[in-house]
Design a protein around this motif. Sequence first.
Motif, PDB file in Angstrom:
ATOM      1  N   GLY A  57       0.569   4.360   6.688  1.00 33.25           N
ATOM      2  CA  GLY A  57       0.755   2.943   6.386  1.00 33.25           C
ATOM      3  C   GLY A  57       1.475   2.208   7.489  1.00 33.25           C
ATOM      4  N   GLY A 116       0.790  -1.232   0.000  1.00 33.17           N
ATOM      5  CA  GLY A 116       0.000   0.000   0.000  1.00 33.17           C
ATOM      6  C   GLY A 116       0.816   1.273   0.000  1.00 33.17           C
ATOM      7  N   SER A 117       1.935   1.274   0.719  1.00 37.80           N
ATOM      8  CA  SER A 117       2.710   2.509   0.864  1.00 37.80           C
ATOM      9  C   SER A 117       3.915   2.599  -0.069  1.00 37.80           C
ATOM     10  CB  SER A 117       3.200   2.660   2.302  1.00 37.80           C
ATOM     11  OG  SER A 117       2.108   2.843   3.165  1.00 37.80           O
ATOM     12  N   ALA A 130      -2.169  -5.325  -5.129  1.00 38.93           N
ATOM     13  CA  ALA A 130      -3.584  -4.985  -4.969  1.00 38.93           C
ATOM     14  C   ALA A 130      -4.521  -6.001  -5.606  1.00 38.93           C
ATOM     15  CB  ALA A 130      -3.847  -3.600  -5.538  1.00 38.93           C
ATOM     16  N   ARG A 185      -5.038  -9.406  -3.364  1.00 36.02           N
ATOM     17  CA  ARG A 185      -5.330  -9.373  -1.924  1.00 36.02           C
ATOM     18  C   ARG A 185      -6.509 -10.257  -1.522  1.00 36.02           C
ATOM     19  NH1 ARG A 185      -4.015  -3.004  -1.440  1.00 36.02           N
ATOM     20  NH2 ARG A 185      -1.775  -3.297  -1.518  1.00 36.02           N
ATOM     21  N   ARG A 205      -0.625   5.789  -3.431  1.00 38.42           N
ATOM     22  CA  ARG A 205       0.092   5.175  -2.309  1.00 38.42           C
ATOM     23  C   ARG A 205      -0.428   5.747  -0.992  1.00 38.42           C
ATOM     24  NH1 ARG A 205       4.053   6.013  -6.156  1.00 38.42           N
ATOM     25  NH2 ARG A 205       5.105   4.114  -6.836  1.00 38.42           N
ATOM     26  N   VAL A 206      -0.527   4.884  -0.021  1.00 38.24           N
ATOM     27  CA  VAL A 206      -0.885   5.320   1.329  1.00 38.24           C
ATOM     28  C   VAL A 206       0.335   6.068   1.879  1.00 38.24           C
ATOM     29  CG1 VAL A 206      -1.486   4.519   3.644  1.00 38.24           C
ATOM     30  CG2 VAL A 206      -2.390   3.321   1.655  1.00 38.24           C
TER      31      VAL A 206
END
Length: 174
Positions: A71, A51-52, A130, A133, A65-66
């Motif tokens: 994150g 995610g980051s 992603a 998941r 992006r987080v």
Amino acid sequence: MDVFKRAKGIMLAPETEWPEIEKEPGTPVYLFTNYVVYLAAIPPIAGFIGGSLIGITVPSIGTFRVPLFAGLLGAVIAYLLSFVIVYAVALIIDQLAPRFGGRKDFANALKVAVYCFTPFWVGGIFGLMAGTRFLAYVIALFGVYLLSLGLPRLMKSPPDKTVGYVRRWPAARS
């Protein structure tokens, strides 16, 4: 305890792994420091990286992006909650044991809870990308099967009541 060997055994040959698990200590210190501490880290770390650092590519918008701090904070909270959730599930398993002909034994209930989460933790590696998941949740369903094998063995519930035991424990939370 060899974490990799145990995780592989519970995922690939649970029928032979549960008798070995039954012989081991079931204290929170033993299970959390020798098993949970390693495997529970997989989903938060993979989720943070996915995610980051890697991000999610959205067509015509770009890569999302987080933020790193958010994150990282989310990963730490998710990791800590893993311990709380496993302990809470063990309490529920232990409390429900007499209702389904089993015997109360918190050490064994904790073993059942810990090892039933193994598929979820191992499947957490799919948090890196992603589009994959959802596979973590599909793999986590194997934990229900592990629960159905572990309850009669460790909690001594009659096999004919295991289905009700497995189906009942989530309802006990409400």
